[in-house]
Design a protein around this motif. Sequence first.
Motif, PDB file in Angstrom:
ATOM      1  N   ASP A   9      -8.932  10.082  -3.753  1.00 29.82           N
ATOM      2  CA  ASP A   9      -8.314  10.703  -5.544  1.00 29.82           C
ATOM      3  C   ASP A   9      -7.709  10.652  -5.408  1.00 29.82           C
ATOM      4  O   ASP A   9      -7.093  11.274  -6.679  1.00 29.82           O
ATOM      5  N   GLY A  10      -6.665   9.373  -5.776  1.00 29.31           N
ATOM      6  CA  GLY A  10      -5.815   8.753  -6.191  1.00 29.31           C
ATOM      7  C   GLY A  10      -5.857   7.596  -6.886  1.00 29.31           C
ATOM      8  O   GLY A  10      -6.764   6.686  -6.006  1.00 29.31           O
ATOM      9  N   PRO A  11      -5.360   7.294  -7.652  1.00 27.15           N
ATOM     10  CA  PRO A  11      -4.950   5.355  -7.873  1.00 27.15           C
ATOM     11  C   PRO A  11      -4.555   4.765  -6.139  1.00 27.15           C
ATOM     12  O   PRO A  11      -3.600   5.009  -5.677  1.00 27.15           O
ATOM     13  N   ARG A  12      -5.508   3.401  -5.815  1.00 30.61           N
ATOM     14  CA  ARG A  12      -5.814   3.507  -5.195  1.00 30.61           C
ATOM     15  C   ARG A  12      -5.244   1.665  -5.379  1.00 30.61           C
ATOM     16  O   ARG A  12      -5.631   0.848  -5.663  1.00 30.61           O
ATOM     17  N   LEU A  13      -4.096   1.157  -4.373  1.00 26.92           N
ATOM     18  CA  LEU A  13      -3.440   0.213  -4.022  1.00 26.92           C
ATOM     19  C   LEU A  13      -3.796  -0.604  -3.546  1.00 26.92           C
ATOM     20  O   LEU A  13      -3.781  -0.082  -1.979  1.00 26.92           O
ATOM     21  N   LEU A  14      -4.482  -2.462  -3.402  1.00 18.65           N
ATOM     22  CA  LEU A  14      -4.066  -3.250  -2.493  1.00 18.65           C
ATOM     23  C   LEU A  14      -3.155  -4.000  -2.308  1.00 18.65           C
ATOM     24  O   LEU A  14      -2.681  -3.859  -2.808  1.00 18.65           O
ATOM     25  N   VAL A  15      -2.322  -3.703  -1.046  1.00 17.62           N
ATOM     26  CA  VAL A  15      -0.886  -4.514  -1.249  1.00 17.62           C
ATOM     27  C   VAL A  15      -1.088  -5.888   0.034  1.00 17.62           C
ATOM     28  O   VAL A  15      -1.274  -5.904   0.621  1.00 17.62           O
ATOM     29  N   VAL A  16      -0.771  -6.977  -0.215  1.00 14.38           N
ATOM     30  CA  VAL A  16      -1.284  -8.385   0.353  1.00 14.38           C
ATOM     31  C   VAL A  16      -0.023  -9.025   0.879  1.00 14.38           C
ATOM     32  O   VAL A  16       0.479  -9.531  -0.737  1.00 14.38           O
ATOM     33  N   GLU A  17       0.308  -8.832   1.538  1.00 10.19           N
ATOM     34  CA  GLU A  17       2.388  -9.069   1.624  1.00 10.19           C
ATOM     35  C   GLU A  17       2.338  -9.245   3.109  1.00 10.19           C
ATOM     36  O   GLU A  17       2.148  -8.333   4.089  1.00 10.19           O
ATOM     37  N   ASP A  18       2.669 -10.303   3.618  1.00 12.47           N
ATOM     38  CA  ASP A  18       3.252 -10.879   4.882  1.00 12.47           C
ATOM     39  C   ASP A  18       4.649 -10.427   5.648  1.00 12.47           C
ATOM     40  O   ASP A  18       5.096 -10.276   6.832  1.00 12.47           O
ATOM     41  N   ASP A  19       5.172 -10.068   4.530  1.00 14.08           N
ATOM     42  CA  ASP A  19       6.343  -9.762   4.866  1.00 14.08           C
ATOM     43  C   ASP A  19       7.116  -7.940   5.610  1.00 14.08           C
ATOM     44  O   ASP A  19       6.362  -7.196   4.126  1.00 14.08           O
ATOM     45  N   ARG A  20       6.663  -7.982   6.874  1.00 15.86           N
ATOM     46  CA  ARG A  20       6.420  -6.033   7.245  1.00 15.86           C
ATOM     47  C   ARG A  20       7.154  -5.428   6.711  1.00 15.86           C
ATOM     48  O   ARG A  20       6.896  -4.571   6.272  1.00 15.86           O
ATOM     49  N   PRO A  21       8.270  -5.737   6.449  1.00 20.50           N
ATOM     50  CA  PRO A  21       9.835  -4.434   5.894  1.00 20.50           C
ATOM     51  C   PRO A  21       9.545  -4.228   4.735  1.00 20.50           C
ATOM     52  O   PRO A  21       9.218  -3.550   3.906  1.00 20.50           O
ATOM     53  N   LEU A  22       9.073  -5.548   3.743  1.00 19.54           N
ATOM     54  CA  LEU A  22       9.023  -5.323   2.256  1.00 19.54           C
ATOM     55  C   LEU A  22       7.646  -4.785   1.919  1.00 19.54           C
ATOM     56  O   LEU A  22       6.921  -3.773   1.225  1.00 19.54           O
ATOM     57  N   GLY A  23       6.342  -4.489   3.010  1.00 14.85           N
ATOM     58  CA  GLY A  23       5.097  -4.178   2.743  1.00 14.85           C
ATOM     59  C   GLY A  23       5.579  -2.784   3.218  1.00 14.85           C
ATOM     60  O   GLY A  23       4.951  -1.944   2.432  1.00 14.85           O
ATOM     61  N   ALA A  24       5.671  -2.389   4.180  1.00 13.83           N
ATOM     62  CA  ALA A  24       6.446  -1.088   4.536  1.00 13.83           C
ATOM     63  C   ALA A  24       7.597  -0.034   3.712  1.00 13.83           C
ATOM     64  O   ALA A  24       7.010   1.074   2.912  1.00 13.83           O
ATOM     65  N   LEU A  25       8.156  -1.566   2.394  1.00 18.94           N
ATOM     66  CA  LEU A  25       8.898  -0.661   1.856  1.00 18.94           C
ATOM     67  C   LEU A  25       8.034  -0.035   0.383  1.00 18.94           C
ATOM     68  O   LEU A  25       7.500   0.584  -0.021  1.00 18.94           O
ATOM     69  N   LEU A  26       7.189  -1.206  -0.020  1.00 19.82           N
ATOM     70  CA  LEU A  26       5.984  -1.860  -1.058  1.00 19.82           C
ATOM     71  C   LEU A  26       5.816   0.502  -0.999  1.00 19.82           C
ATOM     72  O   LEU A  26       5.113   0.862  -1.823  1.00 19.82           O
ATOM     73  N   LEU A  27       4.965   0.658   0.442  1.00 19.30           N
ATOM     74  CA  LEU A  27       3.590   1.585   0.643  1.00 19.30           C
ATOM     75  C   LEU A  27       4.596   2.838   0.178  1.00 19.30           C
ATOM     76  O   LEU A  27       4.128   3.892  -0.005  1.00 19.30           O
ATOM     77  N   ARG A  28       5.704   3.007   1.117  1.00 18.93           N
ATOM     78  CA  ARG A  28       6.504   4.014   0.027  1.00 18.93           C
ATOM     79  C   ARG A  28       6.907   4.193  -0.932  1.00 18.93           C
ATOM     80  O   ARG A  28       7.182   5.347  -1.191  1.00 18.93           O
ATOM     81  N   MET A  29       6.911   3.379  -1.269  1.00 18.63           N
ATOM     82  CA  MET A  29       7.509   3.007  -2.734  1.00 18.63           C
ATOM     83  C   MET A  29       5.991   3.787  -3.630  1.00 18.63           C
ATOM     84  O   MET A  29       5.968   4.495  -5.012  1.00 18.63           O
ATOM     85  N   PHE A  30       5.123   2.943  -3.423  1.00 22.15           N
ATOM     86  CA  PHE A  30       3.739   3.100  -4.339  1.00 22.15           C
ATOM     87  C   PHE A  30       3.873   5.374  -3.964  1.00 22.15           C
ATOM     88  O   PHE A  30       2.901   5.742  -5.069  1.00 22.15           O
ATOM     89  N   ALA A  31       3.924   5.701  -2.349  1.00 22.90           N
ATOM     90  CA  ALA A  31       3.326   6.825  -2.263  1.00 22.90           C
ATOM     91  C   ALA A  31       4.075   7.820  -3.361  1.00 22.90           C
ATOM     92  O   ALA A  31       3.811   8.898  -3.528  1.00 22.90           O
ATOM     93  N   ALA A  32       4.974   7.419  -3.016  1.00 29.14           N
ATOM     94  CA  ALA A  32       6.461   8.478  -4.348  1.00 29.14           C
ATOM     95  C   ALA A  32       5.875   8.551  -5.280  1.00 29.14           C
ATOM     96  O   ALA A  32       6.633   9.864  -5.852  1.00 29.14           O
ATOM     97  N   GLN A  33       5.243   7.616  -5.558  1.00 32.81           N
ATOM     98  CA  GLN A  33       3.909   7.468  -7.204  1.00 32.81           C
ATOM     99  C   GLN A  33       3.332   8.427  -7.293  1.00 32.81           C
ATOM    100  O   GLN A  33       2.915   8.423  -8.401  1.00 32.81           O
ATOM    101  N   GLY A  34       2.175   8.496  -6.308  1.00 34.95           N
ATOM    102  CA  GLY A  34       1.579   9.019  -6.334  1.00 34.95           C
ATOM    103  C   GLY A  34       0.197   8.090  -6.143  1.00 34.95           C
ATOM    104  O   GLY A  34      -0.794   8.600  -6.595  1.00 34.95           O
ATOM    105  N   TYR A  35       0.272   6.795  -5.736  1.00 34.55           N
ATOM    106  CA  TYR A  35      -0.807   6.280  -4.885  1.00 34.55           C
ATOM    107  C   TYR A  35      -0.844   6.155  -3.910  1.00 34.55           C
ATOM    108  O   TYR A  35       0.040   6.423  -2.728  1.00 34.55           O
ATOM    109  N   GLU A  36      -2.656   5.279  -3.989  1.00 31.86           N
ATOM    110  CA  GLU A  36      -2.486   5.556  -2.109  1.00 31.86           C
ATOM    111  C   GLU A  36      -2.624   4.069  -1.786  1.00 31.86           C
ATOM    112  O   GLU A  36      -3.378   3.435  -2.490  1.00 31.86           O
TER     113      GLU A  36
END
Length: 224
Positions: free
Chosen positions: A7-34
């Motif tokens: 039910d929300g805009p869906r993103l696939l993040v392909v990133e091998d840097d785990r800290p950056l990947g986790a940060l991106l997920l949190r950033m996108f979630a805060a903007q209403g993205y899945e």
Amino acid sequence: MTDPAPDGPRLLVVEDDRPLGALLLRMFAAQGYEAQLAEDGQRGLHLALTREYDVLVIDRGLPAIEGLDLLGRLRRSGVTTPALILTALGTLADRVSGLDGGADDYLVKPFEVEELMARIRVLARRRKPAPAVTIGRAGFDLITRAVTLADGSCVTLSGRESDLLRLLAQDPARVFTRDEIVTRVFPESSTDSLVDTYVHYLRRKLGADAVRTVRGVGYRLGAL
């Protein structure tokens, strides 16, 4: 990370840097993205081929499959989802090769969060997937995976059954080879044995003529 919700805009993040990947997920979630994270190119390829996303965010220096190679495989497989390359490779030649390689946008690390989000919003607006398609006299809901047959009965497909039917329905007159089906629907498989299994499943649920066999070539969509 769980699978993206429908039910929300869906993103696939392909990133091998785990800290950056986790940060991106949190950033996108805060903007209403899945958002879903894949930490190598092979996993990213599998997810992008078998699931629906509104935007792909892809690093270049990935293990297993390099970012531009991944994007090239997706484009050759017919995946048109808007893609943003997010990478530390920022020379003019890098940016040109990225855009020529199938990317819709290119952003260099380190980046400003506001700029990243603005670019994602632009790409997300381009992606307007149809919730349903018509196959002959049948209707196929891409979200619920339900097929409404000509007699009014409704059948719900599994994820892989839905992926296979969707592939065949993209070009109903085309015969898809086993290798093409494996690449698009079962990229983690090293053999084509799953193809026959899921063709059988579709025929069992949708009728014996739902998928037609073209001897020596492969399969095409039949009559639902």
